[in-house]
Write an enzyme that holds these catalytic residues in place. Structure first.
Site, short mmCIF file in Angstrom:
data_model
loop_
_atom_site.label_atom_id
_atom_site.label_comp_id
_atom_site.label_asym_id
_atom_site.label_seq_id
_atom_site.Cartn_x
_atom_site.Cartn_y
_atom_site.Cartn_z
N GLY A 17 -12.67 7.72 4.70
CA GLY A 17 -11.98 6.36 4.79
C GLY A 17 -10.80 6.13 5.64
O GLY A 17 -10.11 5.46 5.51
N HIS A 53 2.52 8.05 2.72
CA HIS A 53 2.99 7.16 3.37
C HIS A 53 3.93 6.27 2.18
O HIS A 53 4.10 5.21 2.27
CB HIS A 53 2.22 6.24 4.10
CG HIS A 53 1.66 6.71 5.30
ND1 HIS A 53 0.48 6.46 5.89
CD2 HIS A 53 2.08 7.57 6.01
CE1 HIS A 53 0.27 7.24 7.10
NE2 HIS A 53 1.49 7.76 6.99
N ARG A 102 -0.14 -8.30 -1.18
CA ARG A 102 -0.62 -7.25 -1.30
C ARG A 102 -0.45 -6.39 -2.68
O ARG A 102 -1.32 -5.61 -3.13
CB ARG A 102 -0.45 -6.11 0.01
CG ARG A 102 -0.70 -6.48 1.16
CD ARG A 102 -0.49 -5.59 2.27
NE ARG A 102 -0.87 -4.34 2.05
CZ ARG A 102 -0.20 -3.18 2.35
NH1 ARG A 102 0.70 -3.28 3.07
NH2 ARG A 102 -0.89 -1.83 2.18
N VAL A 151 -0.82 3.63 -0.35
CA VAL A 151 0.22 3.58 -1.00
C VAL A 151 -0.09 3.00 -2.53
O VAL A 151 1.00 2.87 -3.19
CB VAL A 151 1.19 2.56 -0.09
CG1 VAL A 151 1.67 3.27 1.16
CG2 VAL A 151 0.68 1.26 0.07
N CYS A 203 20.95 3.95 -0.14
CA CYS A 203 22.12 4.25 -0.72
C CYS A 203 21.87 5.06 -1.73
O CYS A 203 22.51 5.70 -2.58
CB CYS A 203 23.13 3.06 -1.28
SG CYS A 203 22.19 2.15 -2.49
N ALA A 260 -17.82 5.44 0.77
CA ALA A 260 -17.06 6.28 0.16
C ALA A 260 -17.62 6.31 -1.49
O ALA A 260 -18.04 7.32 -1.96
CB ALA A 260 -15.55 6.27 -0.04
#
Ligand code: BJW
Ligand code: ZN
Length: 242
Positions: A189, A120, A73, A102, A132, A233
């Site tokens: 979308g 996200h 991805r 993202v 950590c 879109a």
């Protein structure tokens, strides 16, 4: 596209003092980034199991599988370019863009960092799975495989929000404030099936905002729309700002 509806959507936006967009994977579909639930265009969740690939349990079970899936991805995002919808949104000074995406296509289209709220997380960073505090930017074109945190030895993982995880508190607070206070929310979308993000549309509506939806098909938010524009879109969003 119904020209009357398009005109009404454009009028709502131009009359609104506070405009917010709320987007999902469909915003970036025409850039070649896969959606999740879209059967027609091979959405990721129509072939891959979200609980194996996008949950803490899936990562604990097979971290190599998850990192390799994210590597593919990440390469696809590195090859993608912003489309006309990203550019139209980015050119709107003062508009806030709340996105579930993202990737960084809105930023690459010219939106400034403060204008974009990523609910996200970001696929361009890794952080320590044990939290950590260690995190680092990664090269999307040459994504890493599984490796250990240099601080604590636990595995590093993508800096995104998986199922069952909380959203980043500061981003969530800013998104809630923007949606509760806006005059117009442009929803682009998204299937509006994933919570708590999808709840922002109802929040804006109850605060008095007009809701304009752009999607290739009806979605989980259709019942909230003042204007629903069915189509792509990249074709519709630029027309709304003429
Ligand atoms: C176009 C187009 C074009 C195509 N033009 N349009 C039961 C009820 C309610 C909630 C839950 C429940 N069971 C579990 C939950 C909670 C869960 C949830 O909502 N699940 C539902 C799916 C049932 N939510 C969570 O777990 C969230 N966290 C949470 O609730 O924390 C609280 C908590 C903490 C601790 C314990 C328990 C609770 C976190 C959700 C994280 C979502 N993560 C993902 C992966 C991100 C990382 C990554 O990318 O790798 O986020 S899943 C995936 O879905 C991704 C997306 O951001 C998100 C939304 O998808 P989106 O963007 O809407 O995409 P699609 O594909 O669904 O839709 C695309 C749309 O575009 C379609 O409508 C097309 O028609 C359209 N389109 N081309 C215009 N050209
Ligand atoms: Zn660590």
């Amino acid at each position: 596209m119904n020209p009357e509806l398009l005109k009404r959507g454009g009028e709502i936006l131009s009359a609104a003092a506070r405009k917010v967009s709320f987007s999902g994977a469909g915003l970036s579909a025409e850039s070649g980034v896969a959606t999740f639930r879209d059967a027609k265009s091979g959405g990721l969740w129509t072939k891959d199991d979200p609980m194996r690939l996008a949950s803490p349990e899936g990562f604990a079970d097979d971290p190599n599988l998850v990192m390799d899936w994210y590597a593919a991805r990440r390469r696809s995002v590195a090859e993608a370019e912003p489309n006309p919808a990203h550019r139209a949104l980015a050119s709107q000074t003062g508009m806030i863009h709340v996105t579930q995406n993202v990737e960084d296509l809105l930023h690459r289209a010219g939106a400034c960092g403060e204008q974009v709220i990523q609910l996200h997380g970001s696929i361009a960073r890794d952080h320590c799975h044990a939290r950590c505090g260690f995190e680092e930017a990664i090269d999307l074109a040459n994504p890493p495989t599984l490796r250990d945190c240099p601080n604590c030895g636990q595995p590093l993982r993508p800096g995104v929000v998986w199922f069952g995880e909380s959203l980043p508190p500061e981003a969530w607070q800013r998104a809630e404030d923007a949606c509760a206070e806006c005059d117009a929310l442009l929803v682009i979308g998204t299937s509006a099936e994933v919570y708590p993000a999808a709840g922002l549309i109802g929040l804006a509506k109850s605060g008095g905002a007009r809701i304009i939806i752009v999607n290739t098909e009806p979605s989980g938010a259709s019942h909230l729309a003042d204007v629903e524009l069915i189509g792509k879109a990249g074709e519709i969003v630029p027309e709304l700002f003429l």
